[in-house]
Scaffold this active site. Structure first.
Site, PDB file in Angstrom:
ATOM      1  CB  SER A  60      24.221  44.468  22.208  1.00  0.00           C
ATOM      2  OG  SER A  60      23.077  45.158  22.643  1.00  0.00           O
ATOM      3  N   GLY A 254      21.018  44.923  25.322  1.00  0.00           N
ATOM      4  CA  GLY A 254      22.186  44.756  26.175  1.00  0.00           C
ATOM      5  C   GLY A 254      22.865  43.419  25.934  1.00  0.00           C
ATOM      6  N   GLY A 256      25.162  39.767  27.213  1.00  0.00           N
ATOM      7  CA  GLY A 256      25.195  38.732  28.239  1.00  0.00           C
ATOM      8  C   GLY A 256      23.987  37.808  28.251  1.00  0.00           C
ATOM      9  CB  CYS A 283      17.938  43.478  22.211  1.00  0.00           C
ATOM     10  SG  CYS A 283      19.530  42.655  22.067  1.00  0.00           S
ATOM     11  CG  LEU A 284      19.427  41.668  28.171  1.00  0.00           C
ATOM     12  CD1 LEU A 284      19.643  40.166  28.165  1.00  0.00           C
ATOM     13  CD2 LEU A 284      20.633  42.365  28.801  1.00  0.00           C
ATOM     14  CD  GLN A 287      17.594  37.734  24.758  1.00  0.00           C
ATOM     15  OE1 GLN A 287      18.402  37.986  25.655  1.00  0.00           O
ATOM     16  NE2 GLN A 287      17.967  37.606  23.496  1.00  0.00           N
ATOM     17  CG  ASN A 325      24.396  42.468  18.690  1.00  0.00           C
ATOM     18  OD1 ASN A 325      24.837  41.327  18.817  1.00  0.00           O
ATOM     19  ND2 ASN A 325      24.938  43.501  19.302  1.00  0.00           N
ATOM     20  N   GLY A 327      22.515  36.611  20.955  1.00  0.00           N
ATOM     21  CA  GLY A 327      23.000  35.232  20.981  1.00  0.00           C
ATOM     22  C   GLY A 327      22.164  34.315  21.841  1.00  0.00           C
ATOM     23  CG  PHE A 328      21.389  34.207  25.372  1.00  0.00           C
ATOM     24  CD1 PHE A 328      21.483  33.101  26.200  1.00  0.00           C
ATOM     25  CD2 PHE A 328      22.512  35.020  25.222  1.00  0.00           C
ATOM     26  CE1 PHE A 328      22.667  32.806  26.868  1.00  0.00           C
ATOM     27  CE2 PHE A 328      23.697  34.733  25.882  1.00  0.00           C
ATOM     28  CZ  PHE A 328      23.776  33.621  26.709  1.00  0.00           C
ATOM     29  CG  HIS A 367      18.926  46.316  17.978  1.00  0.00           C
ATOM     30  ND1 HIS A 367      20.105  46.887  18.431  1.00  0.00           N
ATOM     31  CD2 HIS A 367      18.780  45.171  18.682  1.00  0.00           C
ATOM     32  CE1 HIS A 367      20.643  46.116  19.365  1.00  0.00           C
ATOM     33  NE2 HIS A 367      19.857  45.067  19.518  1.00  0.00           N
ATOM     34  CD  GLU A 369      18.463  50.776  17.382  1.00  0.00           C
ATOM     35  OE1 GLU A 369      19.593  50.412  17.023  1.00  0.00           O
ATOM     36  OE2 GLU A 369      17.612  49.972  17.817  1.00  0.00           O
TER      37      GLU A 369
END
Length: 397
Positions: A60, A254, A256, A283-284, A287, A325, A327-328, A367, A369
């Protein structure tokens, strides 16, 4: 006997062999560590006190330079077990204090040597508090980090390199970090001090994990819960995924911009949702699930990165301390009516969890885990397992 790396004396040295140049031309000087070279990325900060090897090896962090707020990074060395990925994608690292000789029974290699091996440019001996305050006030900037033993830097060229980089917005990094070949996870469970990694030999449920930058410890947790896991590339079609006959679908973490990855991922997830299979995203993956359900995402000013983030569980009315972790975030106002918000951040009230009201589909921003981090959120794996169990019973009846 292994040769010890030369001690880095950042306090007494007069030569700055490392430099960080931000897009606004602000320059931080220090002592270079790790790999000699130049790397450009988004400069973010992580507030974790432990687990630096897991953090640096987390996919990530692709496209990012990590500024660690905790001053003593490297004290326990590195080992063979704490890799979260076979390839390290982090662009660079920033530490406040020099790396001391490791003191831990699991240590296999000095952090400086490990950074060199993984071609990660690093810098130490600079004011990480000042840099953190800058990011907090101005947002995560683009930056270029450079390490050169001859201490010769072309600041104008480094600034230009930083300015020209596109940044993470509109950047699809999942396709870069995702597996190129689908595979079955080897079945190792989470590490235990007494026994190390033990293999799971029970395959009660079959999970297909879509890899946007998956961490190994997620796979280990599925092994803890007696699941066989098939890991597939982020561009694998829904038809191919369904041909594997999964009991449930996992959408991984992940790097981006989710909207950029969503250009191919959204249609795949939409098809999977139609099949009424249990789906769990983090996470990703969280989103992109939201995008597939009709919501929108946006870039955050700072993002959330650390192992101490309080999250309110709105269903059970309790607080979890989480590892994060990202940023979006999901835009709250864009959520369709069939989506329920299940978790929210106690730092800034952003959405930390959602679920579909009429299907076994849910996701969280953090996260669960928890490597590194507290174990408050492991119950989410159990919820996913229970959804697969219920779904299997429904199909039989």
């Amino acid at each position: 006997m292994k040769k010890k790396p030369k001690k880095i004396n950042s306090k007494n040295s007069q030569i700055h062999t490392g430099i960080l140049v931000l897009e606004n031309k602000k320059v931080f000087k220090g002592i270079g560590i790790g790999y000699q070279g130049i790397a450009t990325g988004e400069v973010c900060f992580n507030t974790s006190l432990t687990g630096y090897q897991e953090i640096i090896s987390d996919p990530s962090y692709a496209g990012q330079i990590i500024n660690f707020t905790f001053p003593h990074i490297g004290n326990v060395g590195t080992n063979k077990e704490d890799y979260e990925s076979d390839h390290v994608w982090t662009k660079g690292v920033i530490f406040n204090s020099e790396i001391t000789d490791p003191s831990n029974y699991r240590s296999f290699q000095h952090l400086d040597a490990w950074l060199k091996k993984n071609k990660i440019v690093g810098i130490t001996g600079l004011d990480t508090r000042s840099l953190t305050n800058f990011i907090r006030d101005k947002g995560a900037p683009k930056g270029t980090i450079s390490y050169s033993k001859n201490a010769k830097f072309n600041i104008s060229k480094l600034t230009n390199t930083t300015f020209k980089w596109s940044g993470l917005k509109n950047l699809d990094l999942a396709k870069d970090v995702s597996t190129k070949k689908n595979y079955i996870w080897k079945g190792f469970k989470t590490w235990k001090k007494e026994s190390g990694f033990i293999k799971n030999n029970k395959n009660q449920y079959h999970v297909v994990a879509i890899d946007y930058g998956i961490k190994k410890n997620i796979l280990r947790y599925f092994s803890d819960f007696n699941c066989k896991v098939t890991v597939v590339s982020c561009k694998t079609s829904s038809k191919e995924i369904l041909s594997l006959k999964p009991n449930g679908i996992f959408l991984s973490n992940g790097p981006g911009d989710p909207a950029a990855t969503g250009e191919y991922a959204i249609d795949i997830i939409k098809d999977l949702i139609k099949k009424n299979l249990p789906i769990f995203g983090i996470c990703l993956g969280h989103q992109i699930l939201a995008l597939a359900l009709g919501a929108k995402t946006k870039k955050m000013k700072l993002g959330h990165r650390g192992a101490n983030h309080p999250v309110k569980n709105l269903i059970h009315d309790n607080v979890e301390i989480t590892s994060q972790n990202h940023g979006f975030e999901i835009v709250k106002e864009s959520l369709p009516k069939n989506i329920q918000i299940t978790h929210k951040s106690l730092f800034d009230n952003c959405i930390e969890g959602i679920r579909l009201k009429n299907k076994p589909v849910f996701s969280v921003q953090y996260h669960p885990e928890s490597n590194p981090g507290p174990q408050d959120s492991v119950y989410l794996f159990r919820e996913f397992i229970n959804n697969m169990k219920k779904n299997a019973k429904t199909k039989r009846s």
